[in-house]
Design a protein around this motif. Structure first.
Motif, PDB file in Angstrom:
ATOM      1  N   ILE A 235       0.862  -1.177   0.000  1.00  0.00           N
ATOM      2  CA  ILE A 235       0.000   0.000   0.000  1.00  0.00           C
ATOM      3  C   ILE A 235       0.900   1.228   0.000  1.00  0.00           C
ATOM      4  O   ILE A 235       1.796   1.343   0.844  1.00  0.00           O
ATOM      5  N   CYS A 236       0.689   2.129  -0.937  1.00  0.00           N
ATOM      6  CA  CYS A 236       1.593   3.277  -1.121  1.00  0.00           C
ATOM      7  C   CYS A 236       0.829   4.595  -1.109  1.00  0.00           C
ATOM      8  O   CYS A 236      -0.307   4.666  -1.566  1.00  0.00           O
ATOM      9  N   ASP A 237       1.512   5.618  -0.615  1.00  0.00           N
ATOM     10  CA  ASP A 237       0.962   6.976  -0.682  1.00  0.00           C
ATOM     11  C   ASP A 237       2.077   7.954  -0.348  1.00  0.00           C
ATOM     12  O   ASP A 237       3.142   7.566   0.157  1.00  0.00           O
ATOM     13  N   GLY A 238       1.825   9.210  -0.627  1.00  0.00           N
ATOM     14  CA  GLY A 238       2.818  10.244  -0.359  1.00  0.00           C
ATOM     15  C   GLY A 238       2.161  11.516   0.144  1.00  0.00           C
ATOM     16  O   GLY A 238       0.940  11.671   0.121  1.00  0.00           O
TER      17      GLY A 238
ATOM     18  N   GLY B 122       3.448  -3.003   3.950  1.00  0.00           N
ATOM     19  CA  GLY B 122       3.105  -4.376   3.619  1.00  0.00           C
ATOM     20  C   GLY B 122       1.637  -4.605   3.919  1.00  0.00           C
ATOM     21  O   GLY B 122       1.175  -4.310   5.031  1.00  0.00           O
ATOM     22  N   ALA B 123       0.885  -5.116   2.962  1.00  0.00           N
ATOM     23  CA  ALA B 123      -0.565  -5.237   3.137  1.00  0.00           C
ATOM     24  C   ALA B 123      -0.941  -6.286   4.177  1.00  0.00           C
ATOM     25  O   ALA B 123      -2.007  -6.202   4.780  1.00  0.00           O
TER      26      ALA B 123
ATOM     27  N   THR C 119       1.261  -7.593   6.924  1.00  0.00           N
ATOM     28  CA  THR C 119       1.761  -7.262   8.263  1.00  0.00           C
ATOM     29  C   THR C 119       1.292  -5.888   8.728  1.00  0.00           C
ATOM     30  O   THR C 119       1.347  -5.585   9.917  1.00  0.00           O
ATOM     31  N   LYS C 120       0.846  -5.034   7.760  1.00  0.00           N
ATOM     32  CA  LYS C 120       0.378  -3.678   8.080  1.00  0.00           C
ATOM     33  C   LYS C 120       1.468  -2.841   8.749  1.00  0.00           C
ATOM     34  O   LYS C 120       1.198  -2.010   9.632  1.00  0.00           O
ATOM     35  N   THR C 121       2.713  -3.073   8.349  1.00  0.00           N
ATOM     36  CA  THR C 121       3.841  -2.311   8.862  1.00  0.00           C
ATOM     37  C   THR C 121       4.606  -1.678   7.708  1.00  0.00           C
ATOM     38  O   THR C 121       4.469  -2.092   6.558  1.00  0.00           O
ATOM     39  N   ILE C 122       5.427  -0.682   8.017  1.00  0.00           N
ATOM     40  CA  ILE C 122       6.145   0.067   6.991  1.00  0.00           C
ATOM     41  C   ILE C 122       7.352  -0.721   6.506  1.00  0.00           C
ATOM     42  O   ILE C 122       8.153  -1.220   7.303  1.00  0.00           O
ATOM     43  N   LEU C 123       7.480  -0.816   5.179  1.00  0.00           N
ATOM     44  CA  LEU C 123       8.632  -1.470   4.565  1.00  0.00           C
ATOM     45  C   LEU C 123       9.642  -0.463   4.024  1.00  0.00           C
ATOM     46  O   LEU C 123      10.822  -0.782   3.882  1.00  0.00           O
ATOM     47  N   TYR C 124       9.171   0.731   3.708  1.00  0.00           N
ATOM     48  CA  TYR C 124      10.074   1.731   3.126  1.00  0.00           C
ATOM     49  C   TYR C 124       9.522   3.137   3.369  1.00  0.00           C
ATOM     50  O   TYR C 124       8.312   3.362   3.261  1.00  0.00           O
TER      51      TYR C 124
ATOM     52  N   ILE D 191      -1.659  -1.035  -3.956  1.00  0.00           N
ATOM     53  CA  ILE D 191      -2.912  -0.359  -3.618  1.00  0.00           C
ATOM     54  C   ILE D 191      -2.599   1.122  -3.448  1.00  0.00           C
ATOM     55  O   ILE D 191      -1.795   1.493  -2.587  1.00  0.00           O
ATOM     56  N   ALA D 192      -3.204   1.958  -4.287  1.00  0.00           N
ATOM     57  CA  ALA D 192      -2.885   3.391  -4.258  1.00  0.00           C
ATOM     58  C   ALA D 192      -4.062   4.186  -4.784  1.00  0.00           C
ATOM     59  O   ALA D 192      -4.997   3.630  -5.378  1.00  0.00           O
TER      60      ALA D 192
END
Length: 363
Positions: A28-31, A53-54, A56-61, A122-123
């Protein structure tokens, strides 16, 4: 983020999701920007993008872009060379292109850093991220599948309906595009109603509904908007959202003061974005962990009690918001507030047509 990537990889292997032998996951990405953007004013000095990560719902980057450095800028104005310093300026292109560049960098580093490939994204549709990924990610970029954010699609539909009513006031009123069916989600009955009314009007005239010609024009205009959504039906069927990214943006806004202060001159903007990332991945455990890391001492009992109260408060809030009656109450309250704000009495006190200039004396 490394631990989150390793967990996503393990779960992908268990599911059997692979792309040319490499574990494949959904992200899932957004800015966002460092300042509030009001329609055309997308000129922020700093931008940030995040990849979740869709599963684990945690940040990968997390990626941060900055167009400003106060030391370099001061030296340039004086016509001298800047002193030796850590420069946080890493972007000189347009502010609008920050998000797509950050997300692209995260995709390019996915396989080398986490050992996975991001095959589904997903964006929302605010940026040219998807086109840039397909064009610039080697080997597997063309196979990336985009899934639309359902919330953003509904928001765009409402915005387009509001524009339609503004451009064509004849569509506004009883039995047409009223404020109620332009705002709230349960619009099935409304979209079905014009067709039923058209059939009824073709048989006999009915009081207090649109004429047959008005209905045809209304259906024709709204059908254009609905066809746009129909074209995305295969990407909307899973009811995916970017709520994870939006929740992180709210956390980050607390770290940077709500975008009211320019923090891009030095490293403050970068530090606050990464601090928000730690807060999202670690949760409320961030506070005691940071205290221990900095002081090399264990937090006291009062510290843990405060963290425990925050956790209980959050759990109670989530539990309450999941109740159907609470959602109905929020919707009812929203519409009640809307009616009050649009009343004639409210417009007397505030509005573009308000004229409170005192009369000039005749003397």
């Amino acid at each position: 983020m490394s631990r989150s990537g390793a967990e996503e990889k393990r779960l992908a292997i268990e599911r059997g999701d692979f792309s040319d032998g490499v574990p494949a996951i959904t992200v899932i990405c957004d800015g966002g920007w460092s300042k509030r953007s009001h329609k055309p004013t997308y000129n922020a000095l700093g931008g940030v993008g995040v990849i979740f990560g869709a599963v684990t719902k945690t940040i990968l980057y997390i990626g941060v872009r900055n167009k400003d450095c106060s030391i370099c800028c001061r030296a340039k104005n004086k016509g001298t060379d800047p002193k030796e310093h850590t420069c946080f300026k890493n972007w000189s292109d347009s502010s609008q292109s920050m998000e797509s560049d950050i997300i692209l960098t995260g995709f390019l580093e996915a396989e080398s850093v986490h050992g996975v490939r991001y095959t589904k994204i997903i964006a929302d549709g605010d940026s040219s991220v998807y086109a840039k990924l397909q064009e610039n990610v080697p080997v597997w970029g063309r196979n990336i599948v985009k899934l639309e954010c359902a919330n953003h699609t509904c928001k765009c539909l409402r915005s387009n309906l509001e524009k339609l009513v503004t451009e064509k006031p004849q569509h506004k009123g009883k039995g047409k595009l009223t404020k109620l069916n332009r705002i709230f989600e349960n619009q099935y009955q409304f979209w079905k109603l014009p067709f039923e009314q058209e059939m009824e009007a073709s048989r006999r005239p009915v009081k207090n509904i649109c004429t047959k010609e008005e209905l045809k024009e209304l259906i024709k205009d709204t059908q254009i908007l609905l066809n746009r959504i129909a074209d995305k039906s295969d990407r909307l069927i899973g009811n995916f959202t970017t709520n994870l990214c939006e929740s992180w943006m709210s956390i980050r806004s607390k770290f940077d003061g709500g975008k009211f202060v320019n923090r891009c001159g030095r490293g403050s903007w970068n530090a606050r974005c990464y601090g928000g990332g730690l807060r999202k991945n670690l949760g409320i455990a961030l506070s005691p962990l940071t205290f221990h890391k900095v002081t090399q001492m264990q937090p006291g009992q009062n510290f843990y009690q405060g963290v425990r109260r925050q956790s209980q408060k959050r759990q109670s809030s989530v539990k309450y918001n999941k109740k159907p009656e609470s959602k109905t109450l929020r919707r009812k309250r929203k519409f009640q507030d809307l009616k009050v704000s649009q009343s004639k009495r409210a417009k007397i006190d505030y509005g573009s047509n308000l004229d409170d200039t005192p009369d000039i004396s005749q003397v």
